[in-house]
Design a protein around this motif. Structure first.
Motif, short mmCIF file in Angstrom:
data_model
loop_
_atom_site.label_atom_id
_atom_site.label_comp_id
_atom_site.label_asym_id
_atom_site.label_seq_id
_atom_site.Cartn_x
_atom_site.Cartn_y
_atom_site.Cartn_z
N ASP A 59 122.25 92.12 112.76
CA ASP A 59 121.24 91.29 112.09
C ASP A 59 121.56 89.80 112.24
O ASP A 59 120.66 88.98 112.48
CB ASP A 59 121.16 91.65 110.60
N ALA A 60 122.84 89.44 112.10
CA ALA A 60 123.24 88.04 112.25
C ALA A 60 123.00 87.56 113.68
O ALA A 60 122.55 86.42 113.90
CB ALA A 60 124.70 87.88 111.87
N ALA A 61 123.28 88.42 114.66
CA ALA A 61 123.04 88.05 116.05
C ALA A 61 121.55 87.84 116.32
O ALA A 61 121.16 86.89 117.03
CB ALA A 61 123.60 89.12 116.99
N TRP A 62 120.71 88.70 115.75
CA TRP A 62 119.27 88.56 115.96
C TRP A 62 118.74 87.29 115.31
O TRP A 62 117.91 86.59 115.88
CB TRP A 62 118.57 89.79 115.40
N VAL A 63 119.23 86.96 114.12
CA VAL A 63 118.84 85.71 113.46
C VAL A 63 119.27 84.51 114.31
O VAL A 63 118.51 83.55 114.48
CB VAL A 63 119.46 85.62 112.06
N THR A 64 120.48 84.56 114.85
CA THR A 64 120.99 83.45 115.67
C THR A 64 120.14 83.24 116.91
O THR A 64 119.81 82.11 117.27
CB THR A 64 122.44 83.74 116.08
N VAL A 65 119.76 84.33 117.57
CA VAL A 65 118.94 84.22 118.79
C VAL A 65 117.56 83.65 118.45
O VAL A 65 117.04 82.77 119.15
CB VAL A 65 118.82 85.59 119.48
N LYS A 66 116.94 84.14 117.38
CA LYS A 66 115.63 83.63 116.99
C LYS A 66 115.69 82.15 116.65
O LYS A 66 114.82 81.36 117.07
CB LYS A 66 115.09 84.43 115.79
N ALA A 205 124.53 74.94 109.83
CA ALA A 205 123.90 76.19 109.41
C ALA A 205 124.44 76.67 108.07
O ALA A 205 123.70 77.25 107.26
CB ALA A 205 124.13 77.26 110.48
N SER A 206 125.73 76.42 107.80
CA SER A 206 126.29 76.86 106.53
C SER A 206 125.69 76.11 105.34
O SER A 206 125.63 76.65 104.23
CB SER A 206 127.81 76.67 106.54
N PHE A 207 125.21 74.88 105.57
CA PHE A 207 124.56 74.12 104.50
C PHE A 207 123.10 74.53 104.31
O PHE A 207 122.59 74.53 103.19
CB PHE A 207 124.62 72.62 104.80
N ALA A 213 119.33 84.66 105.27
CA ALA A 213 119.52 84.36 106.69
C ALA A 213 120.96 83.97 106.93
O ALA A 213 121.44 82.95 106.42
CB ALA A 213 118.58 83.24 107.13
N THR A 214 121.65 84.77 107.72
CA THR A 214 123.05 84.51 108.08
C THR A 214 123.17 84.52 109.59
O THR A 214 122.84 85.51 110.24
CB THR A 214 123.99 85.57 107.49
N THR A 215 123.62 83.40 110.15
CA THR A 215 123.78 83.34 111.60
C THR A 215 125.11 83.97 112.01
O THR A 215 125.99 84.21 111.18
CB THR A 215 123.74 81.89 112.09
N LEU A 216 125.23 84.23 113.30
CA LEU A 216 126.44 84.89 113.79
C LEU A 216 127.70 84.05 113.59
O LEU A 216 128.74 84.60 113.19
CB LEU A 216 126.25 85.24 115.27
N PRO A 217 127.71 82.73 113.85
CA PRO A 217 128.92 81.95 113.55
C PRO A 217 129.33 82.03 112.09
O PRO A 217 130.53 82.10 111.78
CB PRO A 217 128.52 80.53 113.96
N ILE A 218 128.35 82.00 111.16
CA ILE A 218 128.69 82.12 109.74
C ILE A 218 129.28 83.49 109.45
O ILE A 218 130.26 83.63 108.70
CB ILE A 218 127.44 81.87 108.87
N LYS A 219 128.70 84.53 110.05
CA LYS A 219 129.21 85.89 109.84
C LYS A 219 130.62 86.03 110.38
O LYS A 219 131.49 86.64 109.73
CB LYS A 219 128.27 86.89 110.53
#
Length: 271
Positions: A59-66, A205-207, A213-219
């Motif tokens: 899910d995090a990877a898909w959010v990051t790509v979008k 992204a962390s801010f 919504a969680t991106t892959l780097p945050i995950k």
């Protein structure tokens, strides 16, 4: 041609070892049977299966790509428009302020950018999520696109566009049919740069990311704080593989285009 000395060879070896040896170790331990990343217990690919079945990482990877696709596309459009204004509009009232606002994210610390955007979203009552991440990434990546496209527009031959206008094209058609194809490599380079910056971003992204919504780097950062797991090694190996394939493919395409151009030039000379 300068002779390769032992000092240069040693420096080159140590430099490449410093850059690539950690990656080699990471890739090697991604195939480790043990759950402990520092203890080798045999060859296994089970962590790749564990990674592909980990829904939170997917899910995090898909959010990051979008987010990366959307933000880089918007940043490319706005950055190209800003580059056109800076290069072709000449002197106008507020040009200094406009150029300063365009280039400010280049020198602004990401913590300041992320914090200011967070306060803005809170102030206007906007819920944080994918949309706020896209806005944030567009804000700081647009300036990079503008710099890349501006450098190409500065050397652009305006006589080509003027010839299209003399032949009956409207200004928009002249830009679409003449200018844009010529500056397309710079536009594509700007899009790829914005896409890479969005994929790699953690601080901003962390801010601006919300609980939905969680991106892959945050995950990855959240997982690493509890200890590096073999799944992280497997994920990093996949990302290295994707980057390597992309770089090799781009090199082959560039080399093939160069050979084709040389062949066309030779054919034109002999014709």
């Amino acid at each position: 041609m300068r002779r390769l000395t032992w000092f240069n060879a040693t420096s080159l070896t140590l430099g490449f070892a410093f850059l690539y040896l950690p990656m080699i170790i990471l890739i090697t331990y991604s195939f480790n049977e043990s759950k402990l990343v520092t203890v080798w217990a045999g060859f296994s690919t089970k962590w790749y299966g564990e990674l592909l079945s980990n829904q939170s990482f997917l899910d995090a990877a898909w959010v990051t790509v979008k987010v990366a696709i959307a933000s880089s596309t918007i940043a490319t459009i706005l950055g190209t428009m800003a580059a056109l204004v800076l290069v072709r509009a000449g002197r106008f009232y507020g040009r200094t302020l406009f150029s300063g606002m365009i280039y400010a994210p280049l020198v602004m610390p990401e913590v300041i950018t992320g914090l200011s955007l967070l306060l803005l979203f809170i102030g206007i009552g906007m819920d944080r999520g994918i949309f706020t991440i896209i806005l944030a990434h567009t804000t700081f990546s647009m300036c990079f696109v503008s710099v890349v496209v501006s450098s190409r527009l500065v050397t652009f031959d305006r006589s080509l566009e003027e010839a299209a206008l003399d032949l009956g094209c409207s200004p928009f058609d002249a830009f679409r049919l003449v200018t844009l194809p010529i500056i397309a490599p710079a536009v594509i380079s700007g899009w790829l740069l914005a896409f890479t910056l969005s994929l790699d971003d953690l601080v901003i992204a962390s801010f601006t990311a919300g609980p939905s919504a969680t991106t892959l780097p945050i995950k990855i950062w959240s997982a690493v704080r509890l200890g590096v797991s073999p799944e992280i090694n497997a994920l990093s190996t996949i990302m290295i593989g994707i980057v390597a394939v992309g770089v090799i493919s781009a090199s082959l395409i560039t080399k093939r285009a160069s050979l084709r151009q040389q062949a066309d030039e030779r054919a034109a000379v002999h014709a």
